[in-house]
Design a protein around this motif. Structure first.
Motif, PDB file in Angstrom:
ATOM      1  N   LYS A  56      -3.477  16.095  -1.229  1.00  0.00           N
ATOM      2  CA  LYS A  56      -3.194  15.354  -2.594  1.00  0.00           C
ATOM      3  C   LYS A  56      -1.916  14.486  -2.634  1.00  0.00           C
ATOM      4  CE  LYS A  56      -3.886  15.312  -7.574  1.00  0.00           C
ATOM      5  NZ  LYS A  56      -4.190  16.449  -8.571  1.00  0.00           N
ATOM      6  N   GLN A  57      -0.720  14.967  -2.334  1.00  0.00           N
ATOM      7  CA  GLN A  57       0.576  14.457  -2.026  1.00  0.00           C
ATOM      8  C   GLN A  57       0.610  13.544  -1.195  1.00  0.00           C
ATOM      9  OE1 GLN A  57       3.514  17.317  -1.390  1.00  0.00           O
ATOM     10  NE2 GLN A  57       5.266  15.821  -1.691  1.00  0.00           N
ATOM     11  N   GLU A  58      -0.180  13.654   0.128  1.00  0.00           N
ATOM     12  CA  GLU A  58      -0.082  12.630   0.838  1.00  0.00           C
ATOM     13  C   GLU A  58      -0.885  11.314   0.387  1.00  0.00           C
ATOM     14  OE1 GLU A  58      -1.962  14.145   4.270  1.00  0.00           O
ATOM     15  OE2 GLU A  58       0.082  15.142   5.199  1.00  0.00           O
ATOM     16  N   GLU A  59      -2.026  11.617  -0.447  1.00  0.00           N
ATOM     17  CA  GLU A  59      -2.866  10.452  -0.736  1.00  0.00           C
ATOM     18  C   GLU A  59      -1.978   9.771  -1.957  1.00  0.00           C
ATOM     19  OE1 GLU A  59      -6.310  12.156  -2.210  1.00  0.00           O
ATOM     20  OE2 GLU A  59      -7.172  12.413  -0.438  1.00  0.00           O
ATOM     21  N   GLU A  60      -1.205  10.309  -2.475  1.00  0.00           N
ATOM     22  CA  GLU A  60      -0.188   9.647  -3.579  1.00  0.00           C
ATOM     23  C   GLU A  60       0.635   9.003  -3.024  1.00  0.00           C
ATOM     24  OE1 GLU A  60       1.227  12.820  -6.186  1.00  0.00           O
ATOM     25  OE2 GLU A  60      -0.406  13.150  -7.156  1.00  0.00           O
ATOM     26  N   GLU A  61       1.386   9.729  -1.873  1.00  0.00           N
ATOM     27  CA  GLU A  61       2.384   8.830  -1.315  1.00  0.00           C
ATOM     28  C   GLU A  61       1.707   7.467  -0.535  1.00  0.00           C
ATOM     29  OE1 GLU A  61       3.929  11.505   1.642  1.00  0.00           O
ATOM     30  OE2 GLU A  61       5.012  12.693   0.272  1.00  0.00           O
ATOM     31  N   PHE A  62       0.292   7.590   0.050  1.00  0.00           N
ATOM     32  CA  PHE A  62      -0.191   6.452   0.525  1.00  0.00           C
ATOM     33  C   PHE A  62      -0.274   5.741  -0.355  1.00  0.00           C
ATOM     34  CE2 PHE A  62      -4.233   4.437   1.750  1.00  0.00           C
ATOM     35  CZ  PHE A  62      -3.577   3.552   2.875  1.00  0.00           C
ATOM     36  N   GLN A  63      -0.957   5.936  -1.743  1.00  0.00           N
ATOM     37  CA  GLN A  63      -1.087   4.779  -2.780  1.00  0.00           C
ATOM     38  C   GLN A  63       0.182   4.255  -3.096  1.00  0.00           C
ATOM     39  OE1 GLN A  63      -3.868   4.285  -4.082  1.00  0.00           O
ATOM     40  NE2 GLN A  63      -3.134   2.800  -5.377  1.00  0.00           N
ATOM     41  N   GLU A  64       1.467   4.796  -3.391  1.00  0.00           N
ATOM     42  CA  GLU A  64       2.652   4.312  -3.545  1.00  0.00           C
ATOM     43  C   GLU A  64       3.131   3.380  -2.546  1.00  0.00           C
ATOM     44  OE1 GLU A  64       5.378   7.314  -3.889  1.00  0.00           O
ATOM     45  OE2 GLU A  64       4.532   8.270  -6.005  1.00  0.00           O
ATOM     46  N   GLU A  65       2.794   3.798  -1.236  1.00  0.00           N
ATOM     47  CA  GLU A  65       2.876   2.566  -0.115  1.00  0.00           C
ATOM     48  C   GLU A  65       2.286   1.416  -0.067  1.00  0.00           C
ATOM     49  OE1 GLU A  65       2.780   2.709   4.914  1.00  0.00           O
ATOM     50  OE2 GLU A  65       2.325   4.561   3.834  1.00  0.00           O
ATOM     51  N   ARG A  66       1.014   1.804  -0.493  1.00  0.00           N
ATOM     52  CA  ARG A  66       0.316   0.359  -0.645  1.00  0.00           C
ATOM     53  C   ARG A  66       0.672  -0.391  -1.729  1.00  0.00           C
ATOM     54  NH1 ARG A  66      -6.178   1.125  -1.454  1.00  0.00           N
ATOM     55  NH2 ARG A  66      -5.368   1.914  -3.475  1.00  0.00           N
ATOM     56  N   GLU A  67       0.932   0.167  -3.057  1.00  0.00           N
ATOM     57  CA  GLU A  67       1.443  -0.686  -4.066  1.00  0.00           C
ATOM     58  C   GLU A  67       2.712  -1.321  -3.797  1.00  0.00           C
ATOM     59  OE1 GLU A  67       1.713   2.227  -7.113  1.00  0.00           O
ATOM     60  OE2 GLU A  67      -0.318   2.174  -7.692  1.00  0.00           O
ATOM     61  N   GLU A  68       3.696  -0.527  -3.053  1.00  0.00           N
ATOM     62  CA  GLU A  68       4.781  -1.213  -2.513  1.00  0.00           C
ATOM     63  C   GLU A  68       4.869  -2.359  -1.552  1.00  0.00           C
ATOM     64  OE1 GLU A  68       8.918  -1.899  -2.190  1.00  0.00           O
ATOM     65  OE2 GLU A  68       7.743  -0.492  -3.523  1.00  0.00           O
ATOM     66  N   ARG A  69       3.709  -1.952  -0.612  1.00  0.00           N
ATOM     67  CA  ARG A  69       3.127  -3.641   0.297  1.00  0.00           C
ATOM     68  C   ARG A  69       2.698  -4.593  -0.630  1.00  0.00           C
ATOM     69  NH1 ARG A  69       0.390  -0.679   3.340  1.00  0.00           N
ATOM     70  NH2 ARG A  69      -1.921  -0.960   2.386  1.00  0.00           N
ATOM     71  N   GLU A  70       1.608  -4.273  -1.798  1.00  0.00           N
ATOM     72  CA  GLU A  70       1.343  -5.322  -2.395  1.00  0.00           C
ATOM     73  C   GLU A  70       2.580  -6.048  -3.096  1.00  0.00           C
ATOM     74  OE1 GLU A  70      -1.568  -3.458  -4.749  1.00  0.00           O
ATOM     75  OE2 GLU A  70      -3.005  -3.336  -3.289  1.00  0.00           O
ATOM     76  N   ARG A  71       3.489  -5.300  -3.749  1.00  0.00           N
ATOM     77  CA  ARG A  71       4.580  -5.862  -4.319  1.00  0.00           C
ATOM     78  C   ARG A  71       5.153  -6.721  -3.528  1.00  0.00           C
ATOM     79  NH1 ARG A  71       5.114  -0.965  -7.293  1.00  0.00           N
ATOM     80  NH2 ARG A  71       6.380   0.022  -5.660  1.00  0.00           N
TER      81      ARG A  71
END
Length: 1404
Positions: A1316-1331
């Motif tokens: 779950k933590q890895e998924e959250e990290e991945f979601q944050e990484e994708r949001e960072e990429r979108e920003r």
């Protein structure tokens, strides 16, 4: 009483004493003052309030009818007689009118007594006796004896009007008149002069009491009978004591007599007499003009009626009627028109028109001034529209042109032309002796003649031939920048006379050619202006021209309804006849039809084969005119170019190729459109260059043709083009000459290049993005096509003087490096070859030079030629660029082409095999010789190309060491590769298809040369790792070229991947595959081995798949289209693995479903690629065949105590938010290759080695234990103890297993939390990429605004102070990966790019 609208009212008479008397006196005095000379003369246009006769009539009527007492009015009447000498006569005239009213009108008869009393009180008995009737005179008491007065009146009138003097009777005194007639008609010699003759006439008049008027009449009769002696008689009349009015009365009496008798040809002498007298100044025109008939108003009405009929006829031509009755009426009107034209040509129609006959006579005697004076009384060109008048004027012009014509135009001795004798009249207009006199004397006459010069085609030829000789002398510009007077004045004659007169002729191609031979001395700007006035203005100013044009349009419509491929021959003859004399309206109608029906282009172009040279030139003008109309050039909601423009462009290319039409106008039109930043009209230039120059775009060539384009000029001409050169040779020369003559070659190239750079910014606001891309591709393709044509046909010497230097191109011309080097590359190559030939010729043994010596000379030439160029381009780029890359490498990359890198030997062999020089019955000797010569030329060219490629390779070998500098032992090669990709590779790989192939070959060449400090591995990794933005920013054609570049690089990559032998031979020990850079010598383990290279290639395929899937899922039209185009372009090498093909196929099927009924073009593309993918899919290998997939450990294959079924599958999309199916990509690998600062490390290898070492240590321990245990008997005694120890260890292990079993649920919970933590990290990484993407989008928009602002500044011509801002925006734009000509990795990947196996876990 006062009539309606009168001067006085009843109140005037009622208040006579108060105000009426003063009002009447004031009014009459005012009217007398206004008309002091003739107070009683009524003006036809005057109102009744300004007429004196009207005022007197109302005053006397009031007295007669009793409104005013006679005794009150008598003093006023008596005073009136003294106000003006003619006042008594006016009063008597009004009294006479009142007498008629009272005698004839019954209601006024009772007032007759008042009238008689009034007459008696007037005291004007003499005037009353002259004008009133005898009865009235008797009743008024003015005449006492009416009978005696009547008898006396008869006697007086008889004596005045009927009784003649005895001395003036011709029958009684014949001797005097006989002597006069004899003297006037004797033979006139030098001895007889007007002075002597006037003495004789005076003697005869005095001796025989002759009537002077009768003598004058006889003199005029003598002049009429002998007009050739007009000088004698006019001199005689000038001394004869008579006035112009007297002569006018005598001649007027004769004119009236002739008019009553019907006139005729025999009455022409009197008009000649009048003309001679007018010319001599003896007779005044205003005196004789009043005697001429008919009235001017009658003739003007006839002219207006003709104009109205002509306009009605022109209006009817646009009305389509299906009724038979109306068609019959139309035929009847046509017959009437034909009869009217025949009557107009009949000279007998005008015999009774005295004014026309006088005009003819004036022109015959050369009296131009009086003819002009009469012409001004009528509408323009009315008199000359009458055939006899225009023919007389033409005859006069003949005499004036004769001297100059005979001087400049000579006939052969065996031909005798008709010589026009000058007029024997010193008072007539004298012939011109030079061109300036022609302008002053004859040009006003020609202008007055206008289109009616058509009545004398011979004079037209004479004027044109004379003018042509004069234009040859004045065609050169003088020191003051001007030409002679004749050069400019003759333009008016062509405009107002020659071209309209040509329209009046009946199908005269010879005259049209004669006009063209004169007209071609003027530039197309003057000619097109003449054609415009001829077509749009002149034809509407003359009724005859309107009728002509209407008749031609009827025939043109009839012909165009029947034009097909089968009827070209008769139709072409009909069109030729119609366009010989008035081509502009016909061409305008034909061009409208061509715009509506593009299937008419072929038949219409073929039907123009019988046109004259003038018609061809007018056709060029009509094309430019119709293109200049303000019509919408964009259709289908701003998504496509209008069909009419496409049809007209295709027509232009076909007609300009087939016929000799001047290209200056159409080329200048395209240049003007480009200046106005309208790139759509480049379609016209593209069609013209393609069809006339035989130069196609390089986008639709086959692979064999592309290979042939990499060879020499002869191979490119024979195998690299669709069209045969001999089919376009003449038209190509014409196009080249037009470009050089008007100096439009280089300007058109530069304008197209500038428009290519700005079309995206200028066209983004309103049109669809699809159209913007199409316009950009059109600019690019047209620029390359036009440039290729210029470099093939125009010599380098002709180009060098017109092409700006490379520094100017990069700075002042505002073009990018790819365009600048495309334009300058031929010049560089020519300079290099010239210098090489010069150095080679300096050696004495030039022919015996070895290959090595030639290479040395070539290297010397390169250093001398390219040294100054490197210096000139260095300031145009930032200093930071040259820290990693030497300018010489930059110049080398941009100046080389495919023909410099390799020789297409297989294409030379293929073309040589096609040539069959064996003679046969079907081949002539000439053809056989040509084939043999062609074969020898191909073989010789192949040899030259091979030597050239070897020389270039030697140059590259010499230069490679200084291309890339090493700034430190651990210095990353990322900056070097980035600069190479941004400034060289990506701008050029999307320029043309050949450049895309060249870029792929150049990268391979850098690797093969073992270029120091250049990492092939990093270069390819940067190319493949993230191509999403590059794909999204391409236009349609750029996507094709980019795909061709990717295909070329993939062919190289897959060639090394195919076998270990290839890899070991071409890559194993090459600097491009170094993983660790050392200052000292590289070690063996610093290079990537074969299996790790296969892992890297698998990663690249995975990355390409991921990027293309992202584009296909975006929903954006451009991204989907470009992704499919690239997939189609690289299908020979990609996909190379079955699982990647499955993912792409599923995504393509989804595109087909989504776009089936919305965007059909995308559906067609996807469907096409889907079929091709299915065809290759069965032959694709599985992933283990592509590279070795490491095995998983047992622990790694269980999750939550269950086998991990997904342990062998990877994620292709990295957890896309859209939930793509790319997660099904089966990545059965365990590699983790890291590319960081030039170091490539394989983690699995290290782990494997570590495991092997541990196993060796365990084995050694076991072997040592066995040796100790088998050493003696003591060992056997210790066995029970060992057994206890073993049991104890087993017990401990069992307890340990039980504890582990109890801890498993806790571990699963912990594992779930970790996932779950890895998924959250991945979601944050994708949001960072979108920003980050949004931030880069804002940066790009800011860069676009800055660039648009710069363009606006450039349009004003002021860029000072804006350079820094523009360069900053340009640098920002270059660093963004979505720009079509640049590429840079994502910011988080700058330091270290990791390629790892995707971790796939199953959620609890």
């Amino acid at each position: 009483m006062a009539a309606a609208g009168g001067l006085f009212t009843l109140e005037t008479w009622k208040n006579w004493e108060k105000s009426g008397k003063a009002e009447v006196v004031q009014t009459i005095r005012h009217l007398i003052k206004e008309n002091g000379d003739n107070p009683g003369l009524s003006k036809p246009n005057h109102s009744p309030t300004k007429d004196l006769s009207r005022a007197l009539y109302e005053f006397l009527s009031a007295i007669v009818r009793g409104h005013l007492r006679r005794d009150y009015a008598r003093p006023v009447v008596v005073d009136m007689v003294n106000w003006h000498p003619d006042m008594a006569s006016q009063l008597v005239e009004v009294a006479t009118l009142l007498d008629l009213e009272t005698a004839a009108v019954e209601r006024y008869s009772r007032n007759r007594d008042n009238l008689l009393a009034l007459l008696k009180s007037l005291d004007a008995d003499r005037l009353l006796k002259e004008r009133l009737e005898i009865e009235t005179l008797g009743d008024a008491g003015i005449v006492r004896h009416k009978k005696n007065f009547h008898t006396k009146q008869i006697k007086v009138k008889t004596k005045l009007f009927y009784k003649q003097q005895k001395f003036n009777l011709l029958r009684e005194e014949t001797e005097g008149y006989a002597k006069l007639v004899t003297e006037l008609n004797q033979e006139i010699t030098d001895r007889i002069t007007p002075n002597s003759m006037i003495q004789v006439i005076r003697s005869l008049i005095g001796g025989f009491n002759l009537d002077p008027n009768r003598v004058l009449d006889l003199i005029l009769e003598s002049l009429e009978s002998r007009p050739h002696l007009h000088q004698f008689y006019t001199a005689l009349l000038s001394q004869y004591p008579c006035e112009s009015a007297t002569i006018s009365e005598i001649l007027g009496f004769k004119l009236n007599t002739n008019a009553k008798e019907g006139g005729g040809k025999e009455s022409k002498g009197i008009y000649t007499t009048i003309s001679l007298l007018l010319q001599a100044g003896i007779l005044h025109l205003q005196d004789i003009y009043v005697w001429l008939t008919p009235e001017d108003s009658t003739m003007a009405e006839e002219h207006q009626r003709e104009e109205a009929e002509a306009l009605e006829m022109a209006h009817r031509v646009n009305i389509v009627s299906t009724k038979d009755k109306e068609k019959e009426k139309e035929k009847e009107k046509e017959d009437e028109e034909r009869e009217r034209q025949e009557q107009m040509r009949n000279p007998e129609k005008y015999l009774n028109n005295q004014k026309i006959q006088l005009c003819i006579a004036l022109l015959q005697v050369g009296d131009w001034e009086h003819f002009q004076e009469i012409s001004k009384r009528f509408p323009d060109h009315y008199l000359v529209s009458i055939p006899p008048v225009s023919q007389a004027l033409c005859t006069l012009i003949h005499t004036l042109f004769e001297l100059v014509y005979r001087k400049v135009c000579h006939l052969p001795s065996r031909l005798q032309g008709t010589v026009t004798e000058p007029l024997d009249n010193p008072r007539a207009v004298q012939p011109a002796t030079n061109y300036n006199e022609l302008v002053l004397i004859t040009f006003p006459m020609l202008t007055a003649l206008g289109p009616h010069l058509c009545h004398d085609p011979g004079l037209m030829y004479k004027v044109l031939r004379t003018a042509r000789n004069g234009l040859k002398q004045q065609v050169r510009v003088g020191p003051d920048g001007m030409r002679g007077l004749f050069y400019y004045e003759f333009l008016d004659i062509l405009d107002e006379v020659m071209l309209p007169a040509l329209s009046m002729l009946d199908s005269n191609p010879c005259m049209a050619e004669e006009i063209w031979e004169t007209l071609k001395f003027y530039p197309y700007q003057h000619r097109y202006k003449l054609y415009g006035r001829w077509k749009n203005e002149t034809c509407n100013q003359h009724a005859a021209l309107v009728r002509r044009r209407t008749a031609l349009l009827k025939k043109a419509k009839f012909i165009m309804m029947r034009i097909t491929k089968e009827t070209i021959k008769p139709v072409s003859r009909g069109i030729g006849k119609l366009t010989h004399n008035n081509p502009a309206p016909i061409f305008h109608y034909i061009l409208i039809q061509v715009q509506l029906y593009d299937n008419l282009i072929g038949p219409v172009v073929d039907s123009f084969k019988y046109l004259t040279s003038l018609s061809y030139d007018v056709l060029g003008y009509c094309i430019v005119e119709i293109l200049s109309e303000n019509k919408d050039r964009i259709a289908n909601d701003a998504m496509a170019i209008s069909s009419w423009l496409q049809a007209l462009s295709s027509f232009c290319g076909a007609v300009y190729k087939k016929y000799p039409i001047d290209l200056g106008g159409i080329l200048q039109f395209v240049a003007n459109q480009l200046k106005a930043e309208k790139s759509i009209d480049l379609l016209i230039l593209r069609e013209i260059v393609q069809k006339m120059g035989g130069t196609d775009t390089l986008e639709d060539l086959t692979p064999d043709q592309l290979d042939a384009m990499c060879g020499g000029e002869l191979l490119r001409r024979e195998a690299g083009q669709y069209q045969q050169e001999r089919n376009t040779k003449r038209s190509s020369i014409r196009l080249k000459e037009a470009l050089l003559e008007h100096d439009l070659g280089i300007p058109l190239l530069l304008l197209t290049a500038q428009q290519r750079s700005s079309v995206v910014y200028n066209q983004t606001e309103s049109p669809h993005l699809k159209l913007v891309g199409k316009l950009y591709d059109q600019c690019q393709d047209t620029m390359v096509q036009f440039g290729s044509y210029l470099f093939q046909t125009v010599t380098i010497d002709e180009l060098s003087g017109r092409m700006p230097p490379i520094g100017t191109l990069l700075s002042d011309c505002h073009v990018s490096a790819d365009v600048a080097f495309f334009l300058a590359r031929p010049l560089f190559i020519n300079l290099l070859n010239a210098k090489y030939d010069e150095l080679r010729k300096q050696d004495k043994g030039e022919k015996k030079m070895t290959l090595e010596q030639k290479k040395m000379r070539y290297l010397e030439a390169c250093s001398e030629v390219f040294g100054p160029i490197v210096t000139s381009i260095r300031p145009h780029f930032s200093i930071k660029v040259w820290e990693d890359m030497d300018p010489s490498f930059f110049l080398t990359f941009w100046t080389l082409t495919m023909s410099d890198l390799e020789v297409p030997h297989h294409m030379y062999e293929k073309e040589i095999k096609k040539i069959d020089p064996n003679p046969s019955s079907n081949k002539r000797k000439k053809e056989t010789d040509r084939l043999l010569a062609l074969k020898e030329k191909l073989q010789e060219e192949e040899k030259r190309q091979k030597e050239h490629a070897e020389r270039v390779l030697a140059r590259l070998q010499q230069e490679k060491d200084r291309w890339f500098t090493l700034r430190g032992a651990r210095s990353p090669k990322n900056d070097t590769v980035t600069a190479f990709l941004q400034l060289c590779l990506f701008p050029r790989c999307t320029f043309t298809t050949l450049d895309a192939i060249y870029c792929a070959k150049f990268v391979k060449m850098l690797h093969s040369l073992k270029t120091p400090n250049f990492s092939t591995l990093i270069c390819y990794d940067r190319m493949y790792c993230d191509i999403t933005y590059t794909v999204a920013s391409c236009t349609e054609q750029e996507a094709h070229r980019y795909a061709r570049f990717l295909l070329g690089t993939l062919e190289t990559v897959m060639h090394w991947h195919a076998s270990q032998t290839n890899y070991e031979k071409e890559c194993a020990s090459y600097p491009g595959f170094v993983t660790k850079y050392r200052v000292s010598r590289q070690e063996a383990n610093d290079y990537v081995d074969y299996e790790n290279y296969r892992h890297v290639v698998h990663k690249w395929h995975y990355k390409i798949t991921k990027a293309l899937i992202t584009c296909l899922e975006s929903g954006d039209y451009i991204q989907i289209r470009n992704a499919i185009l690239i997939l189609q372009g690289i299908i020979q090498r990609f996909p190379a693995i079955i699982n990647l093909a499955i993912v792409i196929e599923k995504r393509i099927e989804m595109v087909k479903i989504q776009e089936r009924n919305s965007r059909n073009d995308l559906y067609v593309l996807a469907n096409s690629y889907s079929g091709r993918l299915k065809a290759i899919k069965p032959n694709l290998p599985q992933e283990p065949e592509f590279h070795i997939v490491p095995k998983r450990t047992p622990a790694a294959q269980k999750v939550n105590g269950t086998p991990d079924s997904a342990a062998t599958s990877g994620s292709a999309s990295g957890g896309d938010s859209k939930g793509t199916n790319a997660e099904q990509v089966d990545i059965k690998q365990a590699e983790a290759v890291e590319v960081a600062n030039g170091d490539v490390e394989v983690k699995e290898e290290r782990e494997t080695k570590k495991g092997e070492n541990n196993s060796k240590l365990a084995k050694e321990k076991r072997e040592g234990g066995e040796k100790k245990g088998g050493g003696g008997e003591e060992g056997e005694g210790k066995r029970p103890e060992e057994k206890k120890r073993e049991e104890k260890e087993k017990k401990k292990e069992k307890e340990k297993e039980e504890r582990e079993e109890k801890e498993k649920p806790r571990k699963r919970v912990k594992e779930s939390k970790k996932i779950k933590q890895e998924e959250e990290e991945f979601q944050e990484e994708r949001e960072e990429r979108e920003r980050g993407e949004r931030e880069r989008e804002r940066e790009r928009e800011r860069g676009q605004r800055d660039f648009q602002h710069f363009i606006n500044f450039r349009q004003d011509g002021s860029t000072r102070g804006f350079t820094k801002r523009f360069k900053a925006a340009q640098d920002r734009t270059r660093q963004e990966p979505w720009q079509g000509g640049s590429f840079s990795p994502r910011p988080q990947a700058q330091g270290k790019v990791k390629i790892k196996r995707a971790r796939v876990r199953s959620l609890p």
